[in-house]
Structures are given as structure tokens and as C-alpha cells.
Design a protein around this motif. Sequence first.
Motif, PDB file in Angstrom:
ATOM      1  N   LYS A   7       0.355  -1.260   0.457  1.00  0.00           N
ATOM      2  CA  LYS A   7       0.081   0.131  -0.372  1.00  0.00           C
ATOM      3  C   LYS A   7       1.532   1.002   0.101  1.00  0.00           C
ATOM      4  CE  LYS A   7      -3.958   2.464   0.104  1.00  0.00           C
ATOM      5  NZ  LYS A   7      -4.803   2.400  -0.705  1.00  0.00           N
ATOM      6  N   PHE A   8       2.060   1.294   1.098  1.00  0.00           N
ATOM      7  CA  PHE A   8       3.304   2.762   0.814  1.00  0.00           C
ATOM      8  C   PHE A   8       3.410   2.745  -0.402  1.00  0.00           C
ATOM      9  CE2 PHE A   8       7.160   4.497   1.468  1.00  0.00           C
ATOM     10  CZ  PHE A   8       6.969   5.603   1.557  1.00  0.00           C
ATOM     11  N   ASN A   9       4.252   2.022  -1.545  1.00  0.00           N
ATOM     12  CA  ASN A   9       5.074   1.570  -2.586  1.00  0.00           C
ATOM     13  C   ASN A   9       3.704   2.177  -3.566  1.00  0.00           C
ATOM     14  OD1 ASN A   9       6.621   0.197  -1.554  1.00  0.00           O
ATOM     15  ND2 ASN A   9       6.431  -1.307  -2.249  1.00  0.00           N
ATOM     16  N   GLN A  10       2.189   1.830  -3.869  1.00  0.00           N
ATOM     17  CA  GLN A  10       0.775   2.425  -4.333  1.00  0.00           C
ATOM     18  C   GLN A  10       1.045   4.053  -4.189  1.00  0.00           C
ATOM     19  OE1 GLN A  10      -3.307   1.304  -3.050  1.00  0.00           O
ATOM     20  NE2 GLN A  10      -3.643   1.847  -4.915  1.00  0.00           N
ATOM     21  N   ILE A  11       0.640   4.137  -2.380  1.00  0.00           N
ATOM     22  CA  ILE A  11       0.802   5.841  -2.902  1.00  0.00           C
ATOM     23  C   ILE A  11       2.317   6.212  -3.230  1.00  0.00           C
ATOM     24  CG2 ILE A  11       0.531   7.687  -0.942  1.00  0.00           C
ATOM     25  CD1 ILE A  11      -0.925   5.158   1.169  1.00  0.00           C
ATOM     26  N   ALA A  12       3.651   5.761  -2.976  1.00  0.00           N
ATOM     27  CA  ALA A  12       4.519   6.632  -2.977  1.00  0.00           C
ATOM     28  C   ALA A  12       4.625   6.667  -5.019  1.00  0.00           C
ATOM     29  CB  ALA A  12       6.014   5.664  -3.196  1.00  0.00           C
ATOM     30  N   ASN A  13       3.762   5.634  -5.700  1.00  0.00           N
ATOM     31  CA  ASN A  13       4.514   5.593  -7.536  1.00  0.00           C
ATOM     32  C   ASN A  13       3.281   6.751  -7.270  1.00  0.00           C
ATOM     33  OD1 ASN A  13       5.842   3.376  -7.496  1.00  0.00           O
ATOM     34  ND2 ASN A  13       4.316   1.795  -7.443  1.00  0.00           N
ATOM     35  N   SER A  14       1.889   6.975  -6.817  1.00  0.00           N
ATOM     36  CA  SER A  14       1.115   8.133  -7.682  1.00  0.00           C
ATOM     37  C   SER A  14       2.201   9.344  -7.274  1.00  0.00           C
ATOM     38  CB  SER A  14      -0.186   7.811  -6.043  1.00  0.00           C
ATOM     39  OG  SER A  14       0.402   7.940  -4.960  1.00  0.00           O
ATOM     40  N   LEU A  15       3.096  10.076  -6.158  1.00  0.00           N
ATOM     41  CA  LEU A  15       3.829  10.938  -5.934  1.00  0.00           C
ATOM     42  C   LEU A  15       3.824  11.170  -6.995  1.00  0.00           C
ATOM     43  CD1 LEU A  15       3.856  11.393  -1.766  1.00  0.00           C
ATOM     44  CD2 LEU A  15       3.291  13.177  -3.460  1.00  0.00           C
ATOM     45  N   TYR A  16       5.293   9.702  -7.462  1.00  0.00           N
ATOM     46  CA  TYR A  16       5.930  10.174  -9.164  1.00  0.00           C
ATOM     47  C   TYR A  16       5.828  10.033  -9.643  1.00  0.00           C
ATOM     48  CZ  TYR A  16       9.921   7.663  -5.933  1.00  0.00           C
ATOM     49  OH  TYR A  16      10.836   7.264  -5.065  1.00  0.00           O
ATOM     50  N   ASP A  17       4.270   9.721 -10.347  1.00  0.00           N
ATOM     51  CA  ASP A  17       3.489   9.912 -11.323  1.00  0.00           C
ATOM     52  C   ASP A  17       2.803  11.880 -11.409  1.00  0.00           C
ATOM     53  OD1 ASP A  17       3.091   7.142 -12.208  1.00  0.00           O
ATOM     54  OD2 ASP A  17       1.233   7.027 -11.619  1.00  0.00           O
ATOM     55  N   ILE A  18       2.754  11.494 -10.143  1.00  0.00           N
ATOM     56  CA  ILE A  18       2.407  13.728 -10.060  1.00  0.00           C
ATOM     57  C   ILE A  18       4.095  14.596 -10.426  1.00  0.00           C
ATOM     58  CG2 ILE A  18       2.464  15.380  -8.074  1.00  0.00           C
ATOM     59  CD1 ILE A  18       0.143  13.642  -7.055  1.00  0.00           C
ATOM     60  N   GLU A  19       4.690  13.756  -9.899  1.00  0.00           N
ATOM     61  CA  GLU A  19       6.332  14.213 -10.296  1.00  0.00           C
ATOM     62  C   GLU A  19       6.614  14.510 -11.486  1.00  0.00           C
ATOM     63  OE1 GLU A  19      10.250  14.038  -8.113  1.00  0.00           O
ATOM     64  OE2 GLU A  19       9.911  12.335  -9.795  1.00  0.00           O
ATOM     65  N   LYS A  20       5.590  13.295 -12.878  1.00  0.00           N
ATOM     66  CA  LYS A  20       6.491  13.183 -13.652  1.00  0.00           C
ATOM     67  C   LYS A  20       4.740  14.667 -14.527  1.00  0.00           C
ATOM     68  CE  LYS A  20       7.403   8.637 -14.193  1.00  0.00           C
ATOM     69  NZ  LYS A  20       6.561   7.640 -13.764  1.00  0.00           N
ATOM     70  N   GLN A  21       3.428  14.826 -14.149  1.00  0.00           N
ATOM     71  CA  GLN A  21       2.903  15.282 -14.197  1.00  0.00           C
ATOM     72  C   GLN A  21       3.057  17.147 -14.510  1.00  0.00           C
ATOM     73  OE1 GLN A  21      -1.031  14.090 -12.371  1.00  0.00           O
ATOM     74  NE2 GLN A  21      -0.336  12.513 -13.525  1.00  0.00           N
ATOM     75  N   ILE A  22       3.926  17.396 -13.024  1.00  0.00           N
ATOM     76  CA  ILE A  22       4.420  18.681 -12.900  1.00  0.00           C
ATOM     77  C   ILE A  22       4.942  18.793 -13.939  1.00  0.00           C
ATOM     78  CG2 ILE A  22       4.683  20.294 -11.430  1.00  0.00           C
ATOM     79  CD1 ILE A  22       3.853  18.761  -9.070  1.00  0.00           C
ATOM     80  N   PHE A  23       6.294  18.686 -13.794  1.00  0.00           N
ATOM     81  CA  PHE A  23       7.020  18.469 -14.462  1.00  0.00           C
ATOM     82  C   PHE A  23       7.368  18.459 -16.554  1.00  0.00           C
ATOM     83  CE2 PHE A  23       8.780  18.043 -10.409  1.00  0.00           C
ATOM     84  CZ  PHE A  23       9.432  20.145 -10.557  1.00  0.00           C
ATOM     85  N   ALA A  24       5.881  17.945 -16.780  1.00  0.00           N
ATOM     86  CA  ALA A  24       5.744  17.691 -18.128  1.00  0.00           C
ATOM     87  C   ALA A  24       5.015  18.984 -18.499  1.00  0.00           C
ATOM     88  CB  ALA A  24       5.049  16.809 -17.808  1.00  0.00           C
ATOM     89  N   HIS A  25       4.627  20.036 -18.112  1.00  0.00           N
ATOM     90  CA  HIS A  25       4.594  21.809 -18.081  1.00  0.00           C
ATOM     91  C   HIS A  25       5.654  22.089 -17.694  1.00  0.00           C
ATOM     92  CE1 HIS A  25       0.953  19.274 -19.361  1.00  0.00           C
ATOM     93  NE2 HIS A  25       0.789  19.110 -18.349  1.00  0.00           N
ATOM     94  N   CYS A  26       6.950  21.791 -17.813  1.00  0.00           N
ATOM     95  CA  CYS A  26       8.168  22.836 -17.071  1.00  0.00           C
ATOM     96  C   CYS A  26       9.494  22.919 -17.838  1.00  0.00           C
ATOM     97  CB  CYS A  26       8.544  22.460 -15.262  1.00  0.00           C
ATOM     98  SG  CYS A  26       7.139  22.512 -14.122  1.00  0.00           S
TER      99      CYS A  26
END
Length: 118
Positions: free
Chosen positions: A72-91
Motif C-alpha cells: 500500500k505504501f508503494n502504491q501511494i509512493a508511486n502516485s507521487l512519482y506520477d504527480i511529479e511526472k505530471q507537473i514537470f511535463a509542463h515545466c
Amino acid sequence: LTELGIPQNIYDLVRSLEFAKSPQTAEGNNVELKICLYSDGRVSPHGIIPLRDRLNEVKKRFMKNKGVSEEKFNQIANSLYDIEKQIFAHCKITPEDITEKKVKPLIEELKNFNIETK
């Protein structure tokens, strides 16, 4: 926040910051929430660190305190990596461009920032 007269939308945003809700945040469209959650995930008691290091730092404590499995922790952590990718795709910058050394002058400047209340 209430004492400072912060607008309701900012108050709601701050109250929404929750590591365990990262999967829902990653799937959603609230860019402001994604940036706030990601930013919160980059700050340790020792300053700004890479997301990977911060997640490693909190993993055991979070699993113990919240009673979640490593899966479960890894699932949550992976979603933060997804958020990182989403943000920096526009930076124009990368996550590696955000370091304690580079941010320190900005933090000093913010110490003198005046918050105007209602």
C-alpha cells in the motif's frame, strides 16, 4: 489560516494535503493540489531533498503509524512519482533543479514577505 483571513479555497487546499490520498490526487485534475502535495513531499526536517529520499525517510514510520502494508505504501509512493511526472511535463526545469542550495536565497527573501490580512 482562519486567523490570517486566508480565502476559503486556500484553506480547503491546505486541508486536502494528505499523503494517503496521493492516488486520488494523481488521477484528478486539481493542479494546485498536485503542486502542494508534491512540494510537501520534497521537504524533510533537513531541507529540500529528492522525492525518492523523502519517501525512503518516511516509509517505515508511515507504515507503522498508519498500519499500512509495504504494498500500500508503494502504491501511494508511486502516485507521487506520477504527480511529479505530471507537473514537470509542463515545466522548463526538472525535479533535480530544485535543491536546497538553489532555494535557500528564495527562503531568505520569503522571511520578509508580508502577509496582508483582511
